[in-house]
Design a protein around this motif. Structure first.
Motif, PDB file in Angstrom:
ATOM      1  N   MET A 317     -19.128  14.400  50.013  1.00 15.13           N
ATOM      2  CA  MET A 317     -18.883  12.989  49.711  1.00 15.13           C
ATOM      3  C   MET A 317     -17.978  12.316  50.730  1.00 15.13           C
ATOM      4  SD  MET A 317     -17.623  11.235  46.120  1.00 15.13           S
ATOM      5  CE  MET A 317     -15.941  11.868  46.232  1.00 15.13           C
ATOM      6  N   GLY A 318     -16.916  13.031  51.173  1.00 14.18           N
ATOM      7  CA  GLY A 318     -15.984  12.430  52.107  1.00 14.18           C
ATOM      8  C   GLY A 318     -16.614  12.109  53.441  1.00 14.18           C
ATOM      9  N   ARG A 319     -17.326  13.085  54.015  1.00 15.77           N
ATOM     10  CA  ARG A 319     -17.913  12.909  55.348  1.00 15.77           C
ATOM     11  C   ARG A 319     -19.260  12.214  55.317  1.00 15.77           C
ATOM     12  NH1 ARG A 319     -15.185  17.188  54.643  1.00 15.77           N
ATOM     13  NH2 ARG A 319     -13.605  17.928  56.115  1.00 15.77           N
ATOM     14  N   GLY A 320     -19.993  12.377  54.210  1.00 13.73           N
ATOM     15  CA  GLY A 320     -21.372  11.891  54.169  1.00 13.73           C
ATOM     16  C   GLY A 320     -21.625  10.652  53.347  1.00 13.73           C
ATOM     17  N   ILE A 321     -20.654  10.264  52.483  1.00 12.55           N
ATOM     18  CA  ILE A 321     -20.836   9.041  51.693  1.00 12.55           C
ATOM     19  C   ILE A 321     -19.685   8.068  51.931  1.00 12.55           C
ATOM     20  CG2 ILE A 321     -21.123   8.031  49.406  1.00 12.55           C
ATOM     21  CD1 ILE A 321     -22.308  10.630  48.424  1.00 12.55           C
ATOM     22  N   GLU A 322     -18.458   8.495  51.638  1.00 14.90           N
ATOM     23  CA  GLU A 322     -17.313   7.592  51.801  1.00 14.90           C
ATOM     24  C   GLU A 322     -17.101   7.204  53.255  1.00 14.90           C
ATOM     25  OE1 GLU A 322     -14.434   8.761  48.089  1.00 14.90           O
ATOM     26  OE2 GLU A 322     -14.394  10.065  49.839  1.00 14.90           O
ATOM     27  N   THR A 323     -17.464   8.094  54.165  1.00 15.47           N
ATOM     28  CA  THR A 323     -17.561   7.744  55.580  1.00 15.47           C
ATOM     29  C   THR A 323     -18.940   8.162  56.075  1.00 15.47           C
ATOM     30  OG1 THR A 323     -16.528   9.846  56.253  1.00 15.47           O
ATOM     31  CG2 THR A 323     -15.081   7.922  56.101  1.00 15.47           C
ATOM     32  N   ASN A 324     -19.471   7.380  57.003  1.00 13.49           N
ATOM     33  CA  ASN A 324     -20.679   7.728  57.764  1.00 13.49           C
ATOM     34  C   ASN A 324     -22.004   7.633  57.029  1.00 13.49           C
ATOM     35  OD1 ASN A 324     -19.174   8.484  60.207  1.00 13.49           O
ATOM     36  ND2 ASN A 324     -18.386  10.121  58.888  1.00 13.49           N
ATOM     37  N   LEU A 325     -22.036   7.031  55.848  1.00 16.77           N
ATOM     38  CA  LEU A 325     -23.324   6.896  55.171  1.00 16.77           C
ATOM     39  C   LEU A 325     -24.266   6.009  55.986  1.00 16.77           C
ATOM     40  CD1 LEU A 325     -24.986   7.603  52.639  1.00 16.77           C
ATOM     41  CD2 LEU A 325     -24.124   5.503  51.580  1.00 16.77           C
ATOM     42  N   TYR A 326     -23.697   5.016  56.654  1.00 16.61           N
ATOM     43  CA  TYR A 326     -24.529   4.097  57.429  1.00 16.61           C
ATOM     44  C   TYR A 326     -24.398   4.310  58.935  1.00 16.61           C
ATOM     45  CZ  TYR A 326     -24.701   1.802  52.881  1.00 16.61           C
ATOM     46  OH  TYR A 326     -24.875   1.543  51.550  1.00 16.61           O
ATOM     47  N   ALA A 327     -23.800   5.408  59.343  1.00 15.37           N
ATOM     48  CA  ALA A 327     -23.689   5.704  60.777  1.00 15.37           C
ATOM     49  C   ALA A 327     -25.080   5.888  61.373  1.00 15.37           C
ATOM     50  CB  ALA A 327     -22.861   6.963  60.986  1.00 15.37           C
ATOM     51  N   GLN A 328     -25.240   5.421  62.601  1.00 13.21           N
ATOM     52  CA  GLN A 328     -26.512   5.562  63.298  1.00 13.21           C
ATOM     53  C   GLN A 328     -26.340   6.556  64.446  1.00 13.21           C
ATOM     54  OE1 GLN A 328     -27.022   1.213  63.991  1.00 13.21           O
ATOM     55  NE2 GLN A 328     -29.000   1.501  62.990  1.00 13.21           N
ATOM     56  N   PHE A 329     -27.382   7.341  64.680  1.00 17.60           N
ATOM     57  CA  PHE A 329     -27.317   8.396  65.687  1.00 17.60           C
ATOM     58  C   PHE A 329     -28.495   8.293  66.651  1.00 17.60           C
ATOM     59  CE2 PHE A 329     -25.098   9.890  61.929  1.00 17.60           C
ATOM     60  CZ  PHE A 329     -23.944  10.452  62.450  1.00 17.60           C
ATOM     61  N   LYS A 330     -28.313   8.934  67.813  1.00 17.36           N
ATOM     62  CA  LYS A 330     -29.370   8.995  68.824  1.00 17.36           C
ATOM     63  C   LYS A 330     -30.242  10.227  68.600  1.00 17.36           C
ATOM     64  CE  LYS A 330     -25.914   7.025  71.887  1.00 17.36           C
ATOM     65  NZ  LYS A 330     -24.977   7.331  73.006  1.00 17.36           N
ATOM     66  N   CYS A 331     -30.263  10.705  67.371  1.00 18.89           N
ATOM     67  CA  CYS A 331     -31.093  11.841  66.968  1.00 18.89           C
ATOM     68  C   CYS A 331     -31.309  11.714  65.463  1.00 18.89           C
ATOM     69  CB  CYS A 331     -30.405  13.164  67.315  1.00 18.89           C
ATOM     70  SG  CYS A 331     -28.837  13.435  66.448  1.00 18.89           S
ATOM     71  N   ASP A 332     -32.033  12.632  64.876  1.00 20.88           N
ATOM     72  CA  ASP A 332     -32.212  12.615  63.425  1.00 20.88           C
ATOM     73  C   ASP A 332     -30.868  12.852  62.738  1.00 20.88           C
ATOM     74  OD1 ASP A 332     -34.863  12.409  64.088  1.00 20.88           O
ATOM     75  OD2 ASP A 332     -35.507  14.239  63.075  1.00 20.88           O
ATOM     76  N   SER A 333     -30.745  12.346  61.508  1.00 19.63           N
ATOM     77  CA  SER A 333     -29.506  12.565  60.754  1.00 19.63           C
ATOM     78  C   SER A 333     -29.807  12.757  59.284  1.00 19.63           C
ATOM     79  CB  SER A 333     -28.531  11.396  60.933  1.00 19.63           C
ATOM     80  OG  SER A 333     -29.076  10.197  60.419  1.00 19.63           O
ATOM     81  N   LEU A 334     -28.931  13.533  58.637  1.00 19.30           N
ATOM     82  CA  LEU A 334     -29.070  13.830  57.214  1.00 19.30           C
ATOM     83  C   LEU A 334     -27.698  13.736  56.561  1.00 19.30           C
ATOM     84  CD1 LEU A 334     -30.992  15.003  54.922  1.00 19.30           C
ATOM     85  CD2 LEU A 334     -30.013  17.231  55.507  1.00 19.30           C
ATOM     86  N   ASN A 335     -27.603  12.916  55.528  1.00 22.78           N
ATOM     87  CA  ASN A 335     -26.400  12.865  54.696  1.00 22.78           C
ATOM     88  C   ASN A 335     -26.757  13.503  53.367  1.00 22.78           C
ATOM     89  OD1 ASN A 335     -26.305  10.594  56.665  1.00 22.78           O
ATOM     90  ND2 ASN A 335     -24.290  10.266  55.795  1.00 22.78           N
TER      91      ASN A 335
END
Length: 364
Positions: A317-335
């Motif tokens: 939750m901390g890394r994948g929702i409360e931070t970085n849920l809407y982060a965009q990457f130059k590769c595939d990403s999974l939260n």
């Protein structure tokens, strides 16, 4: 790889318009001297966790006068939170989830508390290590690949429940402990609040990822019974897997040093994880010291390893929702994470203990 030097941006992060914190606590039109309702709600959430942190600190026998220092922590942190209610710009504000975590960790460390969850982490790691073989054999017995991948993802959700940063879960854990298999069976039914599982499984079948970076979360069942079986499945495909863990202890998050020790205990004398070659499994120090993470500030070692990543996984939750849920990457990403705060559930329009699996396929 040990962390050294200044922190840098994750190379596969799209830095333009990047904002680490997901939930906007305030907007430009808000009065800078008056706390917003969202700020007050989150300040109160952190205040609610103070008793469980104080209790852990009191029991830290590595710190002289631990009970007195724990009381001082509770008083000082409560005072800072009260200050932020009166003036959001005090103490480096306005507050967001990163600042509220930073202030809490700073006070603990100034008072001599380096790792107040050390004992419970050791206990949970030992328990999870004893269950690892059974969990892996259960996964391996699932012949259909799509069903096996879904089971592995469900295992990540189940393991992610072990989170002592949530006041409710800390209380439940202290009372009853946690059963991994029961947690797997009791996940909220699909569709989840964000549910890209089918899209992720479909991409998995195409064997597109040569290197995967996984930002790991909690000790115990989370990393050992959730993440490591998932990583092992990637290793079976010949994918290189990099696990990025915290530099310093924070709540019950697994650290870089702890993760190295865990992997060493799980590997056999031939360097295999229950029959799977683990030479392509790398452990690195993320450079982070909080339960949330700003991806514009990671270790140079992680940045080097991530420069050619095909998939970035933000777990917890901390890394994948409360931070970085809407982060965009130059590769595939999974939260992939479980919702463990009512405030997060409300923001997402979901349920408490709902599941989030958000998959973005990168297209040039």
């Amino acid at each position: 790889m040990e962390s050294s030097g200044e922190l840098v941006a994750l190379p596969v992060l799209v830095e333009s318009n990047y904002r680490a914190c997901t939930i906007p606590y305030r907007f430009p039109s808000d009065n800078p001297k008056k706390p917003t309702p969202t700020e007050l709600s989150w300040i109160n959430l952190f205040a609610k966790s103070i008793p469980s942190f104080r209790k852990r600190a009191e029991a830290d026998d590595s710190v002289p006068d631990a009970p007195a220092r724990a009381e001082k922590f509770a008083q000082r942190y409560a005072e800072i939170l009260d200050d932020l209610k009166k003036d959001p710009e005090s103490h480096g504000g306005p507050p967001d989830c990163i600042l509220l975590c930073q202030l809490r960790e700073q006070i603990l460390r100034e008072l001599g508390f380096k790792d107040i969850f050390k004992k419970v982490k050791e206990e949970e790691n030992a328990k999870a290590i004893s269950l690892f073989e059974g969990v892996v054999h259960h996964n391996d017995a699932i012949q259909d690949e799509a069903a096996r991948i879904e089971n592995l993802i469900r295992g990540i959700f189940a393991g992610n429940i072990f989170d002592l940063g949530s006041a409710e879960l800390a209380e439940l854990f202290a009372k009853d402990g946690m059963s991994f298999q029961a947690s797997c069976q009791n996940l909220l039914p699909r569709p989840w609040v964000i549910d890209d599982l089918d899209k992720f499984v479909s991409k998995w079948a195409r064997r597109s990822w040569r290197k995967v970076i996984i930002f790991v979360d909690n000790s115990g069942a989370d990393v050992i019974l959730g993440i490591l079986p998932f990583a092992r499945e990637l290793l079976r495909l010949g994918t290189q897997v990099v696990l990025a863990a915290n530099d310093l202890p924070s709540i019950n998050d697994v650290t870089y040093v702890e993760l190295i020790e865990i992997i060493a205990k799980l590997k056999d004398e031939n360097g295999k994880l229950l029959g799977v070659d683990a030479s392509n499994l790398l452990i690195t120090n993320s450079g982070n010291d909080l339960p949330v993470i700003d991806l514009s500030r990671v270790s140079q070692e992680l940045a080097y390893l991530a420069s050619d990543a095909d998939l970035v996984v933000m777990e917890g939750m901390g890394r994948g929702i409360e931070t970085n849920l809407y982060a965009q990457f130059k590769c595939d990403s999974l939260n992939v994470a479980m919702v463990k705060h009512p405030e997060v559930a409300q923001f997402l329009g979901g349920r408490l203990y709902d599941c989030v699996i958000k998959y973005n396929e990168f297209s040039k």
